[in-house]
Design a protein around this motif. Sequence first.
Motif, short mmCIF file in Angstrom:
data_model
loop_
_atom_site.label_atom_id
_atom_site.label_comp_id
_atom_site.label_asym_id
_atom_site.label_seq_id
_atom_site.Cartn_x
_atom_site.Cartn_y
_atom_site.Cartn_z
N ARG A 15 1.67 -6.74 2.37
CA ARG A 15 0.38 -7.14 1.82
C ARG A 15 0.20 -8.66 1.76
O ARG A 15 -0.92 -9.17 1.89
CB ARG A 15 0.20 -6.57 0.41
CG ARG A 15 -0.23 -5.14 0.41
CD ARG A 15 -0.14 -4.61 -0.98
NE ARG A 15 -0.76 -3.31 -1.12
CZ ARG A 15 -0.72 -2.58 -2.22
NH1 ARG A 15 -0.06 -3.02 -3.26
NH2 ARG A 15 -1.35 -1.42 -2.26
N THR A 16 1.30 -9.36 1.54
CA THR A 16 1.14 -10.82 1.36
C THR A 16 0.50 -11.50 2.57
O THR A 16 -0.54 -12.17 2.41
CB THR A 16 2.49 -11.45 0.98
OG1 THR A 16 2.97 -10.81 -0.19
CG2 THR A 16 2.36 -12.94 0.76
N LEU A 46 -1.17 -10.15 4.90
CA LEU A 46 -2.49 -9.57 5.09
C LEU A 46 -3.50 -10.20 4.12
O LEU A 46 -4.64 -10.48 4.49
CB LEU A 46 -2.44 -8.05 4.90
CG LEU A 46 -1.83 -7.27 6.07
CD1 LEU A 46 -1.57 -5.82 5.66
CD2 LEU A 46 -2.73 -7.35 7.29
N THR A 47 -3.03 -10.39 2.90
CA THR A 47 -3.90 -11.03 1.91
C THR A 47 -4.27 -12.44 2.35
O THR A 47 -5.42 -12.88 2.20
CB THR A 47 -3.21 -11.11 0.53
OG1 THR A 47 -2.70 -9.83 0.21
CG2 THR A 47 -4.16 -11.58 -0.55
N ARG A 81 -6.86 -12.20 5.12
CA ARG A 81 -8.15 -11.81 4.54
C ARG A 81 -8.77 -12.96 3.74
O ARG A 81 -9.94 -13.31 3.90
CB ARG A 81 -7.95 -10.58 3.65
CG ARG A 81 -9.25 -10.09 3.01
CD ARG A 81 -8.99 -8.93 2.07
NE ARG A 81 -10.25 -8.39 1.52
CZ ARG A 81 -10.36 -7.28 0.83
NH1 ARG A 81 -9.29 -6.56 0.59
NH2 ARG A 81 -11.54 -6.90 0.37
N GLY A 82 -7.96 -13.51 2.83
CA GLY A 82 -8.46 -14.54 1.94
C GLY A 82 -8.96 -15.78 2.68
O GLY A 82 -10.04 -16.31 2.39
N SER A 137 -12.02 -15.18 4.67
CA SER A 137 -13.11 -15.03 3.73
C SER A 137 -13.62 -16.40 3.27
O SER A 137 -14.82 -16.64 3.21
CB SER A 137 -12.64 -14.22 2.53
OG SER A 137 -13.61 -14.23 1.51
N HIS A 195 -11.29 -11.22 9.82
CA HIS A 195 -11.43 -10.81 8.41
C HIS A 195 -11.45 -9.30 8.29
O HIS A 195 -10.75 -8.69 7.47
CB HIS A 195 -12.70 -11.45 7.82
CG HIS A 195 -12.88 -11.12 6.37
ND1 HIS A 195 -13.99 -10.44 5.92
CD2 HIS A 195 -12.11 -11.39 5.29
CE1 HIS A 195 -13.88 -10.29 4.59
NE2 HIS A 195 -12.74 -10.87 4.19
N ILE A 233 -4.97 -3.76 5.62
CA ILE A 233 -4.60 -3.59 4.21
C ILE A 233 -4.82 -2.12 3.80
O ILE A 233 -3.97 -1.50 3.16
CB ILE A 233 -5.40 -4.54 3.30
CG1 ILE A 233 -4.92 -5.97 3.49
CG2 ILE A 233 -5.22 -4.13 1.84
CD1 ILE A 233 -5.81 -7.03 2.84
N ASN A 285 -2.03 0.50 2.64
CA ASN A 285 -2.20 1.21 1.36
C ASN A 285 -2.03 2.70 1.53
O ASN A 285 -1.32 3.37 0.75
CB ASN A 285 -3.58 0.91 0.75
CG ASN A 285 -3.64 -0.48 0.15
OD1 ASN A 285 -2.61 -1.13 -0.06
ND2 ASN A 285 -4.84 -0.95 -0.12
N LYS A 320 -3.70 -8.59 -5.36
CA LYS A 320 -4.15 -9.68 -4.50
C LYS A 320 -4.86 -9.18 -3.25
O LYS A 320 -5.95 -9.65 -2.91
CB LYS A 320 -2.97 -10.58 -4.10
CG LYS A 320 -2.44 -11.43 -5.25
CD LYS A 320 -1.28 -12.31 -4.81
CE LYS A 320 0.02 -11.65 -5.16
NZ LYS A 320 1.18 -12.56 -4.89
N SER A 321 -4.26 -8.19 -2.60
CA SER A 321 -4.81 -7.76 -1.31
C SER A 321 -6.16 -7.07 -1.45
O SER A 321 -6.88 -6.92 -0.46
CB SER A 321 -3.83 -6.82 -0.61
OG SER A 321 -3.56 -5.71 -1.46
N GLU A 322 -6.53 -6.66 -2.66
CA GLU A 322 -7.76 -5.89 -2.85
C GLU A 322 -9.01 -6.75 -3.00
O GLU A 322 -10.13 -6.22 -2.99
CB GLU A 322 -7.62 -4.99 -4.09
CG GLU A 322 -6.52 -3.95 -3.98
CD GLU A 322 -6.68 -3.02 -2.80
OE1 GLU A 322 -7.80 -2.46 -2.61
OE2 GLU A 322 -5.72 -2.86 -2.03
N HIS A 323 -8.83 -8.00 -3.20
CA HIS A 323 -10.01 -8.81 -3.51
C HIS A 323 -10.13 -10.02 -2.59
O HIS A 323 -9.13 -10.63 -2.21
CB HIS A 323 -9.95 -9.29 -4.96
CG HIS A 323 -9.81 -8.16 -5.94
ND1 HIS A 323 -10.88 -7.39 -6.34
CD2 HIS A 323 -8.72 -7.69 -6.58
CE1 HIS A 323 -10.44 -6.47 -7.20
NE2 HIS A 323 -9.12 -6.64 -7.36
N GLU A 324 -11.37 -10.33 -2.34
CA GLU A 324 -11.66 -11.62 -1.66
C GLU A 324 -11.41 -12.73 -2.64
O GLU A 324 -11.58 -12.54 -3.85
CB GLU A 324 -13.13 -11.67 -1.19
CG GLU A 324 -13.59 -10.47 -0.38
CD GLU A 324 -12.93 -10.36 1.00
OE1 GLU A 324 -12.19 -11.30 1.39
OE2 GLU A 324 -13.12 -9.34 1.67
#
Lengths: 695, 136
Positions: free
Chosen positions: A458-459, A461-462, A465-466, A469, A492, A499, A503, B108-112
């Motif tokens: 996830r890291t 990937l976050t 995404r972040g 974004s 994005h 993610i 999940n 963390k991964s769930e939100h922008e």
Amino acid sequence: MFQLPVLKKKDIKLEESEKIISFLVSQVNNQSLIKNILTDFQNAHKLNPQDKKQADIPLLLQLINFITTNEPLVVKEKFSQRELFALIAKNFKIQDLDDSFKFLFLESPIKEAHLFKFFLKDLFQFIRENEGEDHLNNLINSTLPDSLIKEFVQGGTELAPNLDITKLTKDFSLLCFSLYHQVSNQFGEKTAQTIIVKNYQKVKGTYGTEYAKLCLEILPHEVLQEEKVIFLSKEQLLAKVKAATEVEIEKRTLAENLAREVTEKIQVIERQNQELEKTKIATLNLLEDEKTLEVQLEKEKASVEQKVIEKTQELVDEKGLLFKFLETIPFGVFVLSASGNPYYANSHARELLGNAIIETASDSLSKVHKAYISTTDVLYPKEKLPIFQALSGITSSVSDMEILNNDKRITVEVTGSPIKDHDGKVLYAIATYTDITERKIAERSKDEFFSIASHELRTPLTSIRGNTSMILDYFKEAIKDKDLHEMIDDIHESSIRLISIVNDFLDLSRLEQGKISFQNDYFSIAQIIEKVCEETKNIALPKNLYIKFEKPVANMPPVYADKNRVIQVVTNLIGNSIKYTDNGGVTIRVNILDNDLEVEIKDTGRGIPAQNQDLLFRKFQQASSSLLTRDTVKSTGLGLFISKLLIENMNGKIYLKSSAENQGSTFAFTLPLNPISTKAPQPVIASRTKTSIMK
Amino acid sequence: MATAPVILLIVEDDPLMSRMYQKIFSFEGYNVVTAIDGQDGLEKATKEKPSLILLDIMMPKMNGLEVLDKLKVNPDTKTIPVVMLTNLAGTQDAEHALSKGAVKYIIKSEHEPKQVANMVKEILQGYTRDAVPTTS
């Protein structure tokens, strides 16, 4: 033929006495037998009348005696004395007879009275002649003052009919005694005796010895003793003979009885003998049978003994085999007897718990095999040790025990169970020890894996995404270029998809491993639905789809489930609906069933063809038959499967309620209103079962 | 925008994440202070006195829960609202943190990033414990 000398025809008058005699003679058939008597009679007729009368009496009496003592043919008829007298008295004129004759035909005791009077006649006469009539009368009066015979004696002829013979005899005795002694005293005993003797002889001669004997009875004791003695002797002899005869008869009867008894007894004994014989034979038979049985028994015993030896060997072999099994199995087996003392430990157990264990008394057990609570230094409480629980009849299992073995900590799983007899009494406690160190490590690593895997995936990937974004949000100018913008957009979007996939994989793995714990509680389903509707509006809006929640008017009961997971399921279903709908929208309804609540999610999308409906809730299936024919843009195909696992873990059901191509689909799930008694959440095995399709 | 710059402390060992959150809060006008581990975080919390602390759970030497305990014991820091950050699979640890005094936890991964910033803003405005964030 004898003829009475005077016998003539009837018209000549005969003396009555002669008539009688004639009659008596006629009674005798064989007159030659009474020849003597008749000769005397003939001679007597030559006498003067006075003497003739006297002679008649004895003759008469002799005849009577003869007739009565002989049987018919000798005599015409058998008579007893009494009968004959009575007959004569009836047929002849007794009253015409002379006095000295007459009285013989009278009834007793009058007969005896006359006899006695006759007997004492001379005594009377003597006293009368020598002392006077008056003197005699005085004597009589003084001797017999009240006697009935007084008048008779003094000259009367009448006598009372009811005279008693005993009294009569007594009175005459008294009288005789009196008279005799009078004479004896006055004129000498010899004189008196002479008179008596003379009278006696007269009676004897005239009337016979019978009557003479009677007279003796009234005499004083000392008079005529010799005569008395003769009679007495005769009497005594008769009595003695009679007695002797009686005794003889008695003896004979007794002897006969005895003889009979003896015979009977002999018969009884003979019968008993026979019985005895039978018994003897029977006993012999029994003895024989017994002997046969004994022999049989011996044989059987030998056979049984042989069997016992064989069986024992079998058992020994089996026991040996069982012990071999116990020694071979790859976990420790430790047995305590009901008393709590070590009974058996296989080699694994001894390795694990130390050799000393088999010799230890129960008290020090926990110290010797040093058991601790996992990851602590706290000694495992004795009462929680499965082996001790087993002693109390309880089966139990623990997997949080660590045993210190040569400075090394070994995690063990211990299961204890009792061995009981058929009454339920504990005989042994048996515990198995399995080394689960490796398993624990594996479990820990699996837990760690999930944590780390999710974190590590996830890291980055976050980050993707972040950052994309933020570029899109804060660097609009820098990415004015349409293509550039689009590329950033795609990056994005990809990150979000990734993610989501991560999940799903994580969820699925954890569900299948049972690593997900459900925090079940009561909550309002309406609230959840509203929240999810709110959040999914963002996705629905760009497609111009509506999301409508037809909230029921009445108050809905709360459901009992894990709130977050329900949110996940609702989100999944609404998301799916939006994904597969191009026009129209999604409607959500809630129905109350018996013990559950039903949530319906209805869309106006493309629907699912009938042949694909079966595939819906399966892993990776997207309701399409071919692996390559997949719409991976939309999803991984795990969403429904995960929802199914989640719902079922919360004691609900999930299903396709209805679907028609190009018209839309209605999905639904139920949740319980009350907690259902279930065990701790188990890993839900993904089974290929048909989903329930409710039309 | 606030007149006095609000200081935010971000305790995060992963540079990727650290940099990302640093950017968003900067873009949103906060003063951002970063710490690379628990020890560093505790020192900086005491020194900088931030208005809010963003605290990662999975960290070396001292994990986020331990740091939280220490923050809540120290009178200088115990009143500062703490938001837990996590990317862990299960939410038990995060929920556990709430019981220890954290105001919220964010996956963390769930939100922008922008959503995270808005959440922080809400907290600072209300300083109330929010509902458990939804997982989607």
